[in-house]
Design an enzyme around this catalytic site. Structure first.
Site, PDB file in Angstrom:
ATOM      1  N   GLY A  23       0.773  -1.141  -0.117  1.00 31.49           N
ATOM      2  CA  GLY A  23       0.014   0.110  -0.219  1.00 31.49           C
ATOM      3  C   GLY A  23       0.827   1.303  -0.026  1.00 31.49           C
ATOM      4  CG  LEU A  24      -0.799   4.897  -1.702  1.00 32.03           C
ATOM      5  CD1 LEU A  24      -1.950   5.704  -1.662  1.00 32.03           C
ATOM      6  CD2 LEU A  24       0.107   5.140  -2.807  1.00 32.03           C
ATOM      7  N   GLY A  28      -0.495   2.331   6.467  1.00 32.99           N
ATOM      8  CA  GLY A  28      -0.749   1.832   7.838  1.00 32.99           C
ATOM      9  C   GLY A  28      -0.065   0.478   7.670  1.00 32.99           C
ATOM     10  CE  LYS A  29       3.718   0.038   3.026  1.00 28.67           C
ATOM     11  NZ  LYS A  29       3.192   1.368   2.834  1.00 28.67           N
ATOM     12  CB  THR A  30       4.952   0.391  10.051  1.00 31.55           C
ATOM     13  OG1 THR A  30       5.714   0.395   8.737  1.00 31.55           O
ATOM     14  CG2 THR A  30       5.840   0.237  11.183  1.00 31.55           C
ATOM     15  CB  SER A  97       5.643  -4.259  -2.843  1.00 27.09           C
ATOM     16  OG  SER A  97       4.614  -4.354  -2.074  1.00 27.09           O
TER      17      SER A  97
HETATM   18  P1  ADP Z   1       2.946   2.643   6.279  1.00 28.68           P
HETATM   19  O1  ADP Z   1       3.871   1.730   6.902  1.00 28.68           O
HETATM   20  O2  ADP Z   1       2.164   2.013   5.536  1.00 28.68           O
HETATM   21  O3  ADP Z   1       3.920   3.942   5.510  1.00 28.68           O
HETATM   22  P2  ADP Z   1       2.589   3.553   8.700  1.00 28.68           P
HETATM   23  O4  ADP Z   1       1.806   2.427   9.403  1.00 28.68           O
HETATM   24  O5  ADP Z   1       3.859   4.194   9.155  1.00 28.68           O
HETATM   25  O6  ADP Z   1       2.238   3.566   7.292  1.00 28.68           O
HETATM   26  O7  ADP Z   1       1.448   4.898   9.187  1.00 28.68           O
HETATM   27  C1  ADP Z   1       0.188   4.903   9.102  1.00 28.68           C
HETATM   28  C2  ADP Z   1      -0.521   5.815   9.884  1.00 28.68           C
HETATM   29  O8  ADP Z   1      -1.832   5.829   9.876  1.00 28.68           O
HETATM   30  C3  ADP Z   1       0.002   5.700  11.659  1.00 28.68           C
HETATM   31  O9  ADP Z   1       0.085   7.187  12.126  1.00 28.68           O
HETATM   32  C4  ADP Z   1      -1.227   5.301  12.163  1.00 28.68           C
HETATM   33  O10 ADP Z   1      -1.593   5.516  13.399  1.00 28.68           O
HETATM   34  C5  ADP Z   1      -2.488   5.769  11.253  1.00 28.68           C
HETATM   35  N1  ADP Z   1      -3.808   5.192  11.176  1.00 28.68           N
HETATM   36  C6  ADP Z   1      -4.869   5.703  11.261  1.00 28.68           C
HETATM   37  N2  ADP Z   1      -6.020   4.881  11.229  1.00 28.68           N
HETATM   38  C7  ADP Z   1      -5.478   3.539  11.087  1.00 28.68           C
HETATM   39  C8  ADP Z   1      -5.825   2.478  10.842  1.00 28.68           C
HETATM   40  N3  ADP Z   1      -7.187   2.234  11.013  1.00 28.68           N
HETATM   41  N4  ADP Z   1      -5.056   1.294  10.552  1.00 28.68           N
HETATM   42  C9  ADP Z   1      -3.698   1.514  10.279  1.00 28.68           C
HETATM   43  N5  ADP Z   1      -3.125   2.756  10.840  1.00 28.68           N
HETATM   44  C10 ADP Z   1      -4.076   3.835  11.031  1.00 28.68           C
END
Ligand code: ADP
Length: 187
Positions: A23-24, A28-30, A97
């Site tokens: 995903g972008l 929320g991946k991490t 990815s």
């Molecule tokens: P990625 O790893 O995809 O780049 P991150 O996990 O680092 O994204 O960041 C996602 C952000 O979105 C975090 O700040 C997280 O707290 C927020 N967020 C808000 N709602 C959700 C949700 N339902 N699931 C996952 N993340 C969420």
């Protein structure tokens, strides 16, 4: 057909699987991968998290964000993930990815592969701007930024989709655990 005994957590015959979160940036991946791994560990499974940011720092610091480098990044990660899965580890991979072909490559190499589309509208990711990268990309300070100046090819055959702009983190983790259980990857 694998027996329940084979699927038992922690035994020497535990079967691995890659849970591939795509995903972008900021989708929320991490955020999903951490409690997902904790849940699986607390059930007794051997688990390894492979995260884009960490991998780029430790394993692939030589690579940038051209298509060629992104492909190499995923190919090296796939090499690691395939071996972990082969040795019975549930391997949670969190990588943008962006290219379908590379995810398909990972699927083909790893075999036991659950692709999870961590879906979130670009506007929401940009509003979150967890790492301040979207602002920099918009300002032209970062080139090849996925969603802004580089493509993201949405999955067409993902095993599941979680929309993080519409659901809670707990529901997302529950949904992935549920999928793994219903499809015989865990018991
Ligand atoms: P990625 O790893 O995809 O780049 P991150 O996990 O680092 O994204 O960041 C996602 C952000 O979105 C975090 O700040 C997280 O707290 C927020 N967020 C808000 N709602 C959700 C949700 N339902 N699931 C996952 N993340 C969420």
């Amino acid at each position: 057909m694998v027996s329940d005994k084979t699927l038992s957590p922690g035994n020497n015959h535990q079967e691995g699987v890659a849970v591939w979160l795509t995903g972008l940036s900021g989708a929320g991946k991490t955020t999903i991968s951490i409690p997902l791994c904790e849940r699986l560990e607390s059930m007794g499974y051997r688990v390894q998290r492979l995260d884009g940011d960490v991998v780029r720092e430790k394993l692939t610091p030589d690579l940038g964000f051209t298509k060629e480098d992104r492909d190499k990044n995923i190919e090296r990660v796939t090499f690691i993930a395939e071996r972990l899965v082969r040795h019975g580890v549930i391997t949670v991979c969190a990588f943008i990815s962006p290219y379908r072909a590379e995810r398909q490559y990972a699927r083909g190499e790893i075999g036991r592969f659950v692709e999870v589309f961590v879906k979130c509208p670009l506007e929401v990711c940009e509003e979150r701007d967890v790492k301040g990268l979207y602002a920099k990309a918009r300002a032209g300070e970062i080139k090849n930024f996925t969603g802004i100046s580089d493509p993201y090819e949405e999955p067409e055959n993902a095993e599941m989709t979680v929309d993080t702009s519409q659901s809670t983190l707990e529901a997302e983790v529950d949904a992935i655990i549920g999928y793994l259980r219903e499809n015989g990857y865990i018991i």
